[in-house]
Enzyme design. Structure first.
Site, PDB file in Angstrom:
ATOM      1  N   GLU A  21      45.289  36.478  34.989  1.00  0.00           N
ATOM      2  CA  GLU A  21      44.735  35.658  35.906  1.00  0.00           C
ATOM      3  C   GLU A  21      45.352  36.001  37.311  1.00  0.00           C
ATOM      4  O   GLU A  21      46.403  36.493  37.713  1.00  0.00           O
ATOM      5  CB  GLU A  21      44.837  34.429  35.371  1.00  0.00           C
ATOM      6  N   GLU A  32      40.147  42.231  26.896  1.00  0.00           N
ATOM      7  CA  GLU A  32      39.392  43.269  26.603  1.00  0.00           C
ATOM      8  C   GLU A  32      39.220  44.130  27.696  1.00  0.00           C
ATOM      9  O   GLU A  32      39.484  45.510  27.288  1.00  0.00           O
ATOM     10  CB  GLU A  32      37.874  42.759  26.047  1.00  0.00           C
TER      11      GLU A  32
END
Ligand code: THU
Length: 139
Positions: A49, A60
């Site tokens: 993040e 992913e």
């Protein structure tokens, strides 16, 4: 959802391990992804993040970047793991990213910490995919 344990233990363990490295100071939601490329190699990613929230990166996407950096371009299967109920599901953007590197029969395993809880084909979760054939038809 059907529990399905046919995913290899190696792939599940890799997703669990990389999930621990997730950088999630804003959501606190750790995700791990482990994919098997068509040559058999395993590549992993975790979510990373950023204080500028849209700049964060899904697990992913990290696994896909790792695969491409490793010289592979075809995904045969991927496990995504998080501690959630219902079980985690790839976001829309990641579905499209997966479609870039695999066909409609790519297998996507959704897991929680206790194991795989569901198994989908890419075509199940991204029907009517926008693909390379659309670009070609515009030439
Ligand atoms: N996230 C993933 O990494 N993969 C998914 O399949 C769903 C969501 C991340 C993005 C963000 O860091 C956090 O989970 C909460 O949305």
């Amino acid at each position: 959802m059907q529990r399905n344990t046919s995913v290899s233990q190696e792939l599940f363990d890799a997703a669990i391990a990389v999930r621990k490295r997730a950088y999630v100071p804003y959501s606190g939601f750790r995700v791990g992804a482990a994919l098997r490329a068509s040559d058999g190699q395993v590549f992993v990613g975790c979510n990373v993040e950023n204080v500028a929230y849209p700049e964060g990166c899904c697990a992913e996407a990290g696994a896909i970047s790792s695969m491409v950096a490793g010289g592979q371009l075809n995904i045969s299967e991927i496990v995504v793991v998080a501690d959630s109920d219902p079980v985690v599901s790839p976001c829309g953007g990641c579905r499209q990213k997966l479609a870039e590197f695999g066909g409609p029969d790519m297998i996507i395993y959704l897991a929680d910490l206790s194991g795989v809880q569901a198994k989908w084909r890419l075509a199940d979760i991204l029907p009517a995919t926008f693909g390379k054939e659309h670009l070609r038809s515009g030439e």
